[in-house]
Design an enzyme around this catalytic site. Structure first.
Site, PDB file in Angstrom:
ATOM      1  N   GLU A  17      31.123  41.681  42.012  1.00  0.00           N
ATOM      2  CA  GLU A  17      32.182  40.665  42.048  1.00  0.00           C
ATOM      3  C   GLU A  17      33.442  41.274  42.666  1.00  0.00           C
ATOM      4  O   GLU A  17      33.804  42.407  42.365  1.00  0.00           O
ATOM      5  CB  GLU A  17      32.498  40.183  40.628  1.00  0.00           C
ATOM      6  CG  GLU A  17      33.568  39.103  40.624  1.00  0.00           C
ATOM      7  CD  GLU A  17      33.803  38.529  39.258  1.00  0.00           C
ATOM      8  OE1 GLU A  17      32.897  37.850  38.735  1.00  0.00           O
ATOM      9  OE2 GLU A  17      34.896  38.770  38.708  1.00  0.00           O
ATOM     10  N   THR A  48      35.927  35.678  43.153  1.00  0.00           N
ATOM     11  CA  THR A  48      36.570  34.868  42.106  1.00  0.00           C
ATOM     12  C   THR A  48      37.567  33.875  42.699  1.00  0.00           C
ATOM     13  O   THR A  48      37.948  33.964  43.875  1.00  0.00           O
ATOM     14  CB  THR A  48      37.300  35.748  41.064  1.00  0.00           C
ATOM     15  OG1 THR A  48      38.379  36.398  41.724  1.00  0.00           O
ATOM     16  CG2 THR A  48      36.374  36.756  40.432  1.00  0.00           C
ATOM     17  N   ALA A  51      43.458  32.345  39.115  1.00  0.00           N
ATOM     18  CA  ALA A  51      43.836  31.601  37.914  1.00  0.00           C
ATOM     19  C   ALA A  51      44.628  30.371  38.333  1.00  0.00           C
ATOM     20  O   ALA A  51      45.491  30.457  39.203  1.00  0.00           O
ATOM     21  CB  ALA A  51      44.658  32.493  36.998  1.00  0.00           C
ATOM     22  N   ARG A 107      35.415  26.549  34.068  1.00  0.00           N
ATOM     23  CA  ARG A 107      36.584  25.763  33.696  1.00  0.00           C
ATOM     24  C   ARG A 107      37.857  26.460  34.148  1.00  0.00           C
ATOM     25  O   ARG A 107      38.796  25.830  34.612  1.00  0.00           O
ATOM     26  CB  ARG A 107      36.648  25.562  32.173  1.00  0.00           C
ATOM     27  CG  ARG A 107      37.789  24.625  31.792  1.00  0.00           C
ATOM     28  CD  ARG A 107      38.160  24.732  30.347  1.00  0.00           C
ATOM     29  NE  ARG A 107      38.698  26.050  30.016  1.00  0.00           N
ATOM     30  CZ  ARG A 107      39.053  26.411  28.814  1.00  0.00           C
ATOM     31  NH1 ARG A 107      38.922  25.575  27.807  1.00  0.00           N
ATOM     32  NH2 ARG A 107      39.536  27.615  28.589  1.00  0.00           N
ATOM     33  N   GLY A 108      37.898  27.801  33.998  1.00  0.00           N
ATOM     34  CA  GLY A 108      39.133  28.536  34.280  1.00  0.00           C
ATOM     35  C   GLY A 108      39.989  28.632  33.032  1.00  0.00           C
ATOM     36  O   GLY A 108      39.778  27.886  32.073  1.00  0.00           O
ATOM     37  N   TYR A 143      29.273  34.073  27.181  1.00  0.00           N
ATOM     38  CA  TYR A 143      30.103  35.007  26.425  1.00  0.00           C
ATOM     39  C   TYR A 143      29.316  35.619  25.275  1.00  0.00           C
ATOM     40  O   TYR A 143      29.191  35.005  24.208  1.00  0.00           O
ATOM     41  CB  TYR A 143      31.351  34.267  25.901  1.00  0.00           C
ATOM     42  CG  TYR A 143      32.126  33.643  27.034  1.00  0.00           C
ATOM     43  CD1 TYR A 143      33.162  34.322  27.656  1.00  0.00           C
ATOM     44  CD2 TYR A 143      31.752  32.383  27.556  1.00  0.00           C
ATOM     45  CE1 TYR A 143      33.829  33.780  28.738  1.00  0.00           C
ATOM     46  CE2 TYR A 143      32.404  31.836  28.647  1.00  0.00           C
ATOM     47  CZ  TYR A 143      33.450  32.536  29.237  1.00  0.00           C
ATOM     48  OH  TYR A 143      34.096  32.005  30.321  1.00  0.00           O
ATOM     49  N   GLN A 174      30.329  37.539  30.418  1.00  0.00           N
ATOM     50  CA  GLN A 174      31.592  38.249  30.398  1.00  0.00           C
ATOM     51  C   GLN A 174      31.281  39.729  30.140  1.00  0.00           C
ATOM     52  O   GLN A 174      30.209  40.064  29.617  1.00  0.00           O
ATOM     53  CB  GLN A 174      32.451  37.708  29.253  1.00  0.00           C
ATOM     54  CG  GLN A 174      33.846  38.267  29.255  1.00  0.00           C
ATOM     55  CD  GLN A 174      34.744  37.508  28.304  1.00  0.00           C
ATOM     56  OE1 GLN A 174      34.449  37.427  27.113  1.00  0.00           O
ATOM     57  NE2 GLN A 174      35.795  36.939  28.808  1.00  0.00           N
ATOM     58  N   GLN A 210      43.906  49.065  32.341  1.00  0.00           N
ATOM     59  CA  GLN A 210      42.888  48.041  32.642  1.00  0.00           C
ATOM     60  C   GLN A 210      42.157  47.649  31.359  1.00  0.00           C
ATOM     61  O   GLN A 210      41.845  46.486  31.133  1.00  0.00           O
ATOM     62  CB  GLN A 210      41.910  48.642  33.659  1.00  0.00           C
ATOM     63  CG  GLN A 210      40.850  47.701  34.177  1.00  0.00           C
ATOM     64  CD  GLN A 210      39.729  48.495  34.854  1.00  0.00           C
ATOM     65  OE1 GLN A 210      39.829  49.709  35.051  1.00  0.00           O
ATOM     66  NE2 GLN A 210      38.655  47.817  35.191  1.00  0.00           N
ATOM     67  N   LYS A 270      37.253  47.873  44.208  1.00  0.00           N
ATOM     68  CA  LYS A 270      37.341  49.331  44.397  1.00  0.00           C
ATOM     69  C   LYS A 270      36.013  49.858  44.947  1.00  0.00           C
ATOM     70  O   LYS A 270      35.055  50.076  44.192  1.00  0.00           O
ATOM     71  CB  LYS A 270      37.620  50.043  43.064  1.00  0.00           C
ATOM     72  CG  LYS A 270      38.845  49.569  42.339  1.00  0.00           C
ATOM     73  CD  LYS A 270      40.073  50.301  42.862  1.00  0.00           C
ATOM     74  CE  LYS A 270      41.273  50.034  41.975  1.00  0.00           C
ATOM     75  NZ  LYS A 270      42.458  49.659  42.639  1.00  0.00           N
TER      76      LYS A 270
HETATM   77  P1  FAD Z   1      33.577  26.182  29.524  1.00  0.00           P
HETATM   78  O1  FAD Z   1      32.118  26.374  29.652  1.00  0.00           O
HETATM   79  O2  FAD Z   1      34.141  24.842  29.810  1.00  0.00           O
HETATM   80  O3  FAD Z   1      33.976  26.624  28.033  1.00  0.00           O
HETATM   81  C1  FAD Z   1      35.348  26.768  27.655  1.00  0.00           C
HETATM   82  C2  FAD Z   1      35.498  26.558  26.146  1.00  0.00           C
HETATM   83  O4  FAD Z   1      35.231  25.182  25.844  1.00  0.00           O
HETATM   84  C3  FAD Z   1      34.484  27.348  25.301  1.00  0.00           C
HETATM   85  O5  FAD Z   1      35.127  27.686  24.099  1.00  0.00           O
HETATM   86  C4  FAD Z   1      33.348  26.369  25.063  1.00  0.00           C
HETATM   87  O6  FAD Z   1      32.632  26.658  23.865  1.00  0.00           O
HETATM   88  C5  FAD Z   1      34.098  25.047  24.993  1.00  0.00           C
HETATM   89  N1  FAD Z   1      33.339  23.917  25.528  1.00  0.00           N
HETATM   90  C6  FAD Z   1      32.452  23.933  26.556  1.00  0.00           C
HETATM   91  N2  FAD Z   1      31.978  22.681  26.791  1.00  0.00           N
HETATM   92  C7  FAD Z   1      32.608  21.877  25.901  1.00  0.00           C
HETATM   93  C8  FAD Z   1      32.561  20.460  25.641  1.00  0.00           C
HETATM   94  N3  FAD Z   1      31.756  19.665  26.359  1.00  0.00           N
HETATM   95  N4  FAD Z   1      33.347  19.961  24.643  1.00  0.00           N
HETATM   96  C9  FAD Z   1      34.161  20.768  23.907  1.00  0.00           C
HETATM   97  N5  FAD Z   1      34.225  22.122  24.113  1.00  0.00           N
HETATM   98  C10 FAD Z   1      33.471  22.654  25.097  1.00  0.00           C
HETATM   99  N6  FAD Z   1      38.399  32.420  35.624  1.00  0.00           N
HETATM  100  C11 FAD Z   1      39.049  32.092  36.771  1.00  0.00           C
HETATM  101  O7  FAD Z   1      40.146  31.532  36.717  1.00  0.00           O
HETATM  102  N7  FAD Z   1      38.491  32.361  37.983  1.00  0.00           N
HETATM  103  C12 FAD Z   1      37.289  32.968  38.118  1.00  0.00           C
HETATM  104  O8  FAD Z   1      36.816  33.197  39.233  1.00  0.00           O
HETATM  105  C13 FAD Z   1      36.580  33.333  36.933  1.00  0.00           C
HETATM  106  N8  FAD Z   1      35.350  33.931  36.997  1.00  0.00           N
HETATM  107  C14 FAD Z   1      34.657  34.195  35.841  1.00  0.00           C
HETATM  108  C15 FAD Z   1      33.375  34.754  35.920  1.00  0.00           C
HETATM  109  C16 FAD Z   1      32.659  35.041  34.760  1.00  0.00           C
HETATM  110  C17 FAD Z   1      31.277  35.644  34.854  1.00  0.00           C
HETATM  111  C18 FAD Z   1      33.238  34.792  33.494  1.00  0.00           C
HETATM  112  C19 FAD Z   1      32.474  35.130  32.229  1.00  0.00           C
HETATM  113  C20 FAD Z   1      34.508  34.228  33.404  1.00  0.00           C
HETATM  114  C21 FAD Z   1      35.239  33.927  34.565  1.00  0.00           C
HETATM  115  N9  FAD Z   1      36.500  33.352  34.516  1.00  0.00           N
HETATM  116  C22 FAD Z   1      37.171  33.032  35.682  1.00  0.00           C
HETATM  117  C23 FAD Z   1      37.153  33.109  33.226  1.00  0.00           C
HETATM  118  C24 FAD Z   1      36.832  31.689  32.693  1.00  0.00           C
HETATM  119  O9  FAD Z   1      37.353  30.729  33.566  1.00  0.00           O
HETATM  120  C25 FAD Z   1      37.447  31.553  31.301  1.00  0.00           C
HETATM  121  O10 FAD Z   1      36.767  32.375  30.392  1.00  0.00           O
HETATM  122  C26 FAD Z   1      37.582  30.142  30.771  1.00  0.00           C
HETATM  123  O11 FAD Z   1      38.421  30.188  29.607  1.00  0.00           O
HETATM  124  C27 FAD Z   1      36.277  29.471  30.364  1.00  0.00           C
HETATM  125  O12 FAD Z   1      35.523  29.127  31.446  1.00  0.00           O
HETATM  126  P2  FAD Z   1      34.035  28.510  31.259  1.00  0.00           P
HETATM  127  O13 FAD Z   1      33.564  28.118  32.572  1.00  0.00           O
HETATM  128  O14 FAD Z   1      33.216  29.430  30.443  1.00  0.00           O
HETATM  129  O15 FAD Z   1      34.409  27.207  30.396  1.00  0.00           O
END
Ligand code: FAD
Length: 286
Positions: A17, A48, A51, A107-108, A143, A174, A210, A270
């Site tokens: 990544e 990525t 944010a 979701r972000g 997660y 994660q 970090q 890096k």
């Molecule tokens: P979701 O799957 O929507 O989950 C978010 C929260 O809502 C969780 O607590 C979940 O249990 C809950 N939830 C899910 N569905 C529902 C529903 N239908 N009703 C109610 N609650 C629900 N962030 C960035 O900004 N840019 C990136 O490029 C980026 N890359 C990432 C790559 C990886 C591999 C990972 C693990 C994370 C990354 N993130 C990135 C961070 C991520 O955007 C955040 O962790 C964010 O808070 C959750 O994203 P998600 O897609 O898991 O959300």
């Protein structure tokens, strides 16, 4: 190439990544770093999405550059946070034109003030949209220690199942620093009927700052063994870098030994760190 086809062919995959620059003046240096990382021949690279969608344009720019100049299979990320359907159409049209076949649907992280213009609430809503309107291979996040906002792990896995049922082809975890947490998570999600491939997300921690930043954001558990390494070498940059590369390499070796075949390394742009890991795995990956 669709990443799911790589994951389904039973071979080990090591993917990397990278992240896009925040400012245009850094585009060239990020391009150079990501091209060096591509030279290590990863199975694919993900890019990525800033944010709150801040570096949206550069995400595709970096992904396109890797695809065109290095022939790498790429996966740009996309987040719901500030995404409207109009923007989603623009983005997916651009991917189609560039011949990019993969996307990471997220979701972000929510903006601190809670204000955002958006039409997709959760990642599952974006996944449904992408599945209905595109032919993209779709990745999603998971997660092993539970998402920070989740009430409990069971609820988190319930929502994860919804993402997979909506059309998510594979999941990337994660970061985690204790492999037992991943093994336990894999057992729990398989029990919950989630059977798509899972990529283990490995973050090489190569400096003290970090670690505190990453842990503060994600709530990831830091095992005593790793904490001792950071306490001992954290103020010696070269030693901490070497220790971080070795710790991440050992994590990967243990995962591969336990039949976790897909590893996604958070390179932090890096090349030397990605190279150090690949060097430590050179015979293992043959
Ligand atoms: P979701 O799957 O929507 O989950 C978010 C929260 O809502 C969780 O607590 C979940 O249990 C809950 N939830 C899910 N569905 C529902 C529903 N239908 N009703 C109610 N609650 C629900 N962030 C960035 O900004 N840019 C990136 O490029 C980026 N890359 C990432 C790559 C990886 C591999 C990972 C693990 C994370 C990354 N993130 C990135 C961070 C991520 O955007 C955040 O962790 C964010 O808070 C959750 O994203 P998600 O897609 O898991 O959300």
């Amino acid at each position: 190439m669709k990443i799911i086809d790589l994951l389904n062919n039973d071979k080990i995959t090591i993917s990397f990544e990278v992240f896009p620059p925040k400012k245009a003046e850094n585009l060239e240096s990020v391009r150079t770093a990501t091209e060096k990382i591509a030279c290590l021949h990863p199975s694919f690279m993900s890019v990525t999405y800033g944010a709150a969608g801040t570096t949206a344009g550069y995400t595709i720019e970096i992904a396109e550059n890797l695809k065109n100049s290095d022939g790498i299979t790429v996966m740009p990320h996309l987040t719901c946070v500030t995404l409207t359907e109009k923007k989603a159409v623009e983005m997916t049209d651009r991917l189609k034109k560039a011949g990019i076949e993969n996307i990471m649907a997220l979701r972000g992280d929510l903006p601190a003030d809670g204000k955002r213009e958006h039409e997709f609430e959760h990642a599952v809503d974006l996944i449904r949209y992408l599945k209905a309107n595109t032919d993209l291979c779709i990745g999603g996040a998971c997660y092993p220690e539970g998402h920070v906002e989740s009430a409990n792990k069971a609820e988190d896995i319930g929502y994860l199942r919804e993402k997979v049922d909506a059309g998510c082809d594979f999941l990337t975890t994660q970061m985690f620093f204790d492999n037992n947490i991943l093994y336990n998570f894999l057992y729990r999600i398989r029990e919950a009927g989630i059977n798509v491939p899972v990529l283990a997300g490995i973050m090489p921690i190569c400096n003290k700052r970090q670690l505190s930043r990453s842990v503060a954001l994600s709530g990831t558990n830091v095992p005593e063994r790793f904490r001792a390494i950071v306490d001992r070498f954290g103020d010696h940059p070269a030693a901490m870098k070497q220790a971080g590369i070795i710790y991440a390499s050992e994590q990967i070796i243990d995962l591969l030994a336990n039949n976790v075949k897909h590893i996604h390394v958070y390179t932090m742009n890096k090349p030397d760190i990605a190279e150090g890991i690949m060097h430590n795995l050179s015979e293992i990956l043959k």
